[in-house]
Enzyme design. Structure first.
Site: not given
Ligand code: ADP
Ligand code: MG
Length: 292
Positions: A38, A74, A109, A114, A237
């Protein structure tokens, strides 16, 4: 009964910072042909920071304020980076309602009437927010630096872009080199976009990259490798990584990772150091040569 050498190996593992949950993990580790990592929190520290603020239709402070209003709902590391930056900039963060998470893509949100959408480019485009060519060029440039471009859409347009970067763990590069030297094929799987993923992969010496993988698809990627005859270790992780850790022939969890990941791992790297994954493979080779 567990052969004595395996029991001794598990004890030796503990001294090396490896929590080995079962003897089988030690036995299978000797047969590994592939290791899948990862990205965020595994290869990188998982504590990203906002590095660039590209304000397009609103002032910089307003962009940060609106983004933080949504992201404070988040738990995602990207969200934490945005909130931290808004705090250090001292901007007043407005209230938000109707918060929604779109796993692996973004969040939304309503802020002061908006609708605000924050996430990657496909996510904004799917919701009818166009990304103009100048913004696309800027996004590509940021991604080529290994940064994640977080797009902020407010009302019907792109309000701005926040670039967020995570630093590599100090031993990531040497651990990857060592695993390759030991004959393992090394792969990175991430939900992040292809350009950012490739930039990070280049930096650490990984050639095989699977980017834009949705949370529920990570285990499928591991299974696909197994179907090609590979014996696979997965290192991760996050909550998203638990199914892949369980699917892998050997699941290796990062010690500071989420509880779900740690519970799904056969081996836990107590010190979060990827060099200890190398030690685990070496240990299993030593132990198994003693048994045969
Ligand atoms: P990773 O494998 O890097 O942990 P995730 O699967 O959690 O990535 O998320 C993939 C992509 O989705 C992120 O790189 C981002 O572009 C978008 N994303 C997910 N959650 C958020 C958030 N809370 N705010 C902004 N972008 C987000
Ligand atoms: Mg990770």
């Amino acid at each position: 009964a567990t052969p004595t050498a395996v029991t001794v190996g598990i004890g030796r593992g503990a001294e090396l910072g490896l929590l080995i949950r079962n003897g089988e993990a030690l036995e299978v580790s000797e047969k590994l042909t592939a290791i899948v990592f990862d990205k965020t929190g595994t290869l990188t520290r998982g504590k990203p920071d906002v590095t660039d603020i590209v304000a397009l239709t609103v002032p910089e402070d307003r962009l940060l304020a609106v983004a933080a209003a949504v992201e404070h709902n988040s738990q995602h590391p990207l969200a934490e980076a945005v909130v931290r930056r808004a705090e250090s900039a001292g901007v007043g963060v407005p209230a938000s309602e109707w918060f929604t998470t779109f796993g692996g893509r973004g969040v939304s949100a309503v802020v002061e009437g908006d609708e605000v959408l924050i996430g990657n480019q496909p996510f904004l485009e799917e919701h009818g927010i166009p990304v103009p060519p100048v913004a696309e060029d800027r996004i590509a440039a940021l991604q080529d630096e290994g940064k994640t471009a977080v797009l902020v859409g407010a009302g019907a347009g792109l309000a701005g872009i926040l670039a967020i970067a995570d630093t590599l763990k100090p031993t990531t590069k040497s651990a990857i080199a060592e695993l390759k030297r030991m004959g393992l094929s090394v792969t990175m799987i991430t939900g992040d976009n292809e350009r950012t993923a490739n930039a990070i992969a280049r930096e650490v010496g990984i050639d095989d990259v699977h980017a834009g993988v949705l949370p529920q698809e990570k285990a499928q990627e591991v299974r696909a490798l197994q179907e090609r005859g590979e014996v696979v270790a997965f290192v991760g992780d996050g909550i998203n990584d638990a199914p892949a850790l369980a699917q892998a022939d050997v699941g290796i969890a990062i010690g500071s990772g989420t509880d779900v990941a740690i519970e799904s791992g056969d081996i836990v790297l107590i010190r979060d150091d990827l060099v200890d994954a190398v030690a685990a493979v070496e240990l299993s080779r030593k132990v198994m040569s003693r048994i045969k």
